[in-house]
Design a protein around this motif. Structure first.
Motif, PDB file in Angstrom:
ATOM      1  N   PRO A  97      -5.699   9.336   6.346  1.00  0.00           N
ATOM      2  CA  PRO A  97      -5.364   9.147   4.929  1.00  0.00           C
ATOM      3  C   PRO A  97      -5.138   7.673   4.608  1.00  0.00           C
ATOM      4  O   PRO A  97      -4.565   6.926   5.411  1.00  0.00           O
ATOM      5  CB  PRO A  97      -4.070   9.944   4.768  1.00  0.00           C
ATOM      6  N   VAL A  98      -5.624   7.257   3.443  1.00  0.00           N
ATOM      7  CA  VAL A  98      -5.485   5.881   2.975  1.00  0.00           C
ATOM      8  C   VAL A  98      -4.528   5.882   1.795  1.00  0.00           C
ATOM      9  O   VAL A  98      -4.706   6.644   0.839  1.00  0.00           O
ATOM     10  CB  VAL A  98      -6.854   5.299   2.555  1.00  0.00           C
ATOM     11  N   VAL A  99      -3.501   5.024   1.865  1.00  0.00           N
ATOM     12  CA  VAL A  99      -2.504   4.940   0.803  1.00  0.00           C
ATOM     13  C   VAL A  99      -2.802   3.720  -0.053  1.00  0.00           C
ATOM     14  O   VAL A  99      -2.979   2.617   0.456  1.00  0.00           O
ATOM     15  CB  VAL A  99      -1.084   4.839   1.392  1.00  0.00           C
ATOM     16  N   THR A 100      -2.861   3.944  -1.369  1.00  0.00           N
ATOM     17  CA  THR A 100      -3.052   2.862  -2.328  1.00  0.00           C
ATOM     18  C   THR A 100      -1.868   2.872  -3.275  1.00  0.00           C
ATOM     19  O   THR A 100      -1.560   3.907  -3.887  1.00  0.00           O
ATOM     20  CB  THR A 100      -4.352   3.070  -3.136  1.00  0.00           C
ATOM     21  N   ASP A 101      -1.185   1.741  -3.396  1.00  0.00           N
ATOM     22  CA  ASP A 101      -0.083   1.644  -4.338  1.00  0.00           C
ATOM     23  C   ASP A 101      -0.630   1.405  -5.731  1.00  0.00           C
ATOM     24  O   ASP A 101      -1.688   0.809  -5.911  1.00  0.00           O
ATOM     25  CB  ASP A 101       0.858   0.501  -3.946  1.00  0.00           C
ATOM     26  N   GLY A 102       0.115   1.894  -6.739  1.00  0.00           N
ATOM     27  CA  GLY A 102      -0.291   1.741  -8.128  1.00  0.00           C
ATOM     28  C   GLY A 102      -0.189   0.292  -8.573  1.00  0.00           C
ATOM     29  O   GLY A 102       0.403  -0.530  -7.890  1.00  0.00           O
ATOM     30  N   PRO A 103      -0.779  -0.071  -9.715  1.00  0.00           N
ATOM     31  CA  PRO A 103      -1.572   0.846 -10.545  1.00  0.00           C
ATOM     32  C   PRO A 103      -2.908   1.158  -9.881  1.00  0.00           C
ATOM     33  O   PRO A 103      -3.404   0.385  -9.082  1.00  0.00           O
ATOM     34  CB  PRO A 103      -1.777   0.078 -11.842  1.00  0.00           C
ATOM     35  N   TYR A 104      -3.448   2.289 -10.225  1.00  0.00           N
ATOM     36  CA  TYR A 104      -4.653   2.763  -9.560  1.00  0.00           C
ATOM     37  C   TYR A 104      -5.465   3.592 -10.527  1.00  0.00           C
ATOM     38  O   TYR A 104      -4.962   4.084 -11.532  1.00  0.00           O
ATOM     39  CB  TYR A 104      -4.285   3.595  -8.344  1.00  0.00           C
ATOM     40  N   GLY A 105      -6.718   3.764 -10.193  1.00  0.00           N
ATOM     41  CA  GLY A 105      -7.583   4.627 -10.990  1.00  0.00           C
ATOM     42  C   GLY A 105      -7.758   4.157 -12.415  1.00  0.00           C
ATOM     43  O   GLY A 105      -7.318   3.076 -12.813  1.00  0.00           O
ATOM     44  N   GLU A 106      -8.406   5.000 -13.170  1.00  0.00           N
ATOM     45  CA  GLU A 106      -8.613   4.724 -14.578  1.00  0.00           C
ATOM     46  C   GLU A 106      -7.510   5.387 -15.382  1.00  0.00           C
ATOM     47  O   GLU A 106      -6.904   6.365 -14.949  1.00  0.00           O
ATOM     48  CB  GLU A 106      -9.977   5.268 -15.009  1.00  0.00           C
ATOM     49  N   LEU A 107      -7.258   4.881 -16.563  1.00  0.00           N
ATOM     50  CA  LEU A 107      -6.199   5.378 -17.425  1.00  0.00           C
ATOM     51  C   LEU A 107      -6.254   6.895 -17.574  1.00  0.00           C
ATOM     52  O   LEU A 107      -5.254   7.583 -17.425  1.00  0.00           O
ATOM     53  CB  LEU A 107      -6.305   4.698 -18.803  1.00  0.00           C
ATOM     54  N   ARG A 108      -7.435   7.441 -17.807  1.00  0.00           N
ATOM     55  CA  ARG A 108      -7.552   8.884 -18.058  1.00  0.00           C
ATOM     56  C   ARG A 108      -7.222   9.729 -16.834  1.00  0.00           C
ATOM     57  O   ARG A 108      -7.036  10.930 -16.934  1.00  0.00           O
ATOM     58  CB  ARG A 108      -8.931   9.223 -18.589  1.00  0.00           C
ATOM     59  N   GLU A 109      -7.135   9.091 -15.663  1.00  0.00           N
ATOM     60  CA  GLU A 109      -6.805   9.819 -14.439  1.00  0.00           C
ATOM     61  C   GLU A 109      -5.300   9.946 -14.232  1.00  0.00           C
ATOM     62  O   GLU A 109      -4.865  10.714 -13.385  1.00  0.00           O
ATOM     63  CB  GLU A 109      -7.416   9.106 -13.230  1.00  0.00           C
TER      64      GLU A 109
ATOM     65  N   LEU B 238       6.983  11.035 -15.983  1.00  0.00           N
ATOM     66  CA  LEU B 238       6.813  10.315 -14.725  1.00  0.00           C
ATOM     67  C   LEU B 238       6.940   8.817 -14.949  1.00  0.00           C
ATOM     68  O   LEU B 238       6.622   8.305 -16.024  1.00  0.00           O
ATOM     69  CB  LEU B 238       5.447  10.644 -14.117  1.00  0.00           C
ATOM     70  N   SER B 239       7.381   8.107 -13.912  1.00  0.00           N
ATOM     71  CA  SER B 239       7.523   6.662 -13.986  1.00  0.00           C
ATOM     72  C   SER B 239       6.153   6.002 -14.114  1.00  0.00           C
ATOM     73  O   SER B 239       5.115   6.642 -13.940  1.00  0.00           O
ATOM     74  CB  SER B 239       8.248   6.133 -12.750  1.00  0.00           C
ATOM     75  N   ASP B 240       6.178   4.716 -14.404  1.00  0.00           N
ATOM     76  CA  ASP B 240       4.928   3.961 -14.535  1.00  0.00           C
ATOM     77  C   ASP B 240       4.099   4.050 -13.264  1.00  0.00           C
ATOM     78  O   ASP B 240       4.638   4.161 -12.157  1.00  0.00           O
ATOM     79  CB  ASP B 240       5.215   2.486 -14.827  1.00  0.00           C
ATOM     80  N   ALA B 241       2.792   3.949 -13.425  1.00  0.00           N
ATOM     81  CA  ALA B 241       1.872   4.042 -12.288  1.00  0.00           C
ATOM     82  C   ALA B 241       2.141   2.958 -11.248  1.00  0.00           C
ATOM     83  O   ALA B 241       1.855   3.150 -10.066  1.00  0.00           O
ATOM     84  CB  ALA B 241       0.430   3.954 -12.775  1.00  0.00           C
ATOM     85  N   GLU B 242       2.712   1.835 -11.674  1.00  0.00           N
ATOM     86  CA  GLU B 242       3.001   0.758 -10.727  1.00  0.00           C
ATOM     87  C   GLU B 242       3.980   1.214  -9.651  1.00  0.00           C
ATOM     88  O   GLU B 242       4.025   0.663  -8.563  1.00  0.00           O
ATOM     89  CB  GLU B 242       3.567  -0.472 -11.452  1.00  0.00           C
ATOM     90  N   GLU B 243       4.796   2.223  -9.950  1.00  0.00           N
ATOM     91  CA  GLU B 243       5.778   2.720  -8.990  1.00  0.00           C
ATOM     92  C   GLU B 243       5.209   3.826  -8.106  1.00  0.00           C
ATOM     93  O   GLU B 243       5.890   4.313  -7.206  1.00  0.00           O
ATOM     94  CB  GLU B 243       7.005   3.241  -9.733  1.00  0.00           C
ATOM     95  N   GLY B 244       3.980   4.242  -8.362  1.00  0.00           N
ATOM     96  CA  GLY B 244       3.393   5.354  -7.622  1.00  0.00           C
ATOM     97  C   GLY B 244       2.427   4.904  -6.547  1.00  0.00           C
ATOM     98  O   GLY B 244       2.159   3.717  -6.355  1.00  0.00           O
ATOM     99  N   SER B 245       1.929   5.873  -5.831  1.00  0.00           N
ATOM    100  CA  SER B 245       0.927   5.650  -4.793  1.00  0.00           C
ATOM    101  C   SER B 245      -0.031   6.831  -4.791  1.00  0.00           C
ATOM    102  O   SER B 245       0.316   7.923  -5.237  1.00  0.00           O
ATOM    103  CB  SER B 245       1.568   5.546  -3.410  1.00  0.00           C
TER     104      SER B 245
END
Length: 143
Positions: A65-77, A49-56
């Protein structure tokens, strides 16, 4: 039975290892691993998968629903990639997971993918899904 091997970096060691390794070495190691599964006839699918910065993330905790663009969460998630293996047992899936070219700070979660037979066959939506599978309307099927 199909199992998904879900790849995660659970701490900074995995990130540092990836960043310090030549990309061609990473591709070669993953390619050899993939080839071993292809040769054994167990690899059904897989991708990085691409880097988290490209995800949501779409969070359904609230009414809307609430959309959050990456990076998000903790690394282990973060979910970094996956393989789908079609094997006879969970133990065989685990054996393939143990062979992955991953190092300290990485983790593979092994989860069985539900088959259509796992659900009530008299359910109208399960019957529709089976029709979609039979008609080739799904890009991939769990059948």
């Amino acid at each position: 039975m199909k199992y998904m091997l879900i790849m995660r970096a659970v701490d900074q060691r995995a990130v540092e290892n990836f960043e310090s390794t030549d990309v061609n070495e990473v591709i070669a190691a993953m390619g050899a691993y993939n080839e071993s599964m292809v040769d054994a006839g167990v690899l059904a699918d897989g991708a990085g998968l691409s880097d988290a910065e490209e995800g949501s993330v779409v969070d359904f905790s609230d009414d809307d629903p609430v959309v959050t663009d990456g990076p998000y969460g903790e690394l282990r998630e973060l979910f970094n990639g996956f393989w789908v293996v079609d094997v006879s047992t969970k133990e065989e899936a685990i054996e393939w997971a143990k062979r992955a070219p991953l190092g300290p700070g990485s983790q593979l979660e092994v989860r069985r993918i539900n088959d259509i037979d796992d659900f009530p066959q008299d359910n109208e939506w399960i019957q529709k899904e089976q029709e979609w599978i039979d008609q080739g309307k799904l890009k991939t099927s769990r059948g």
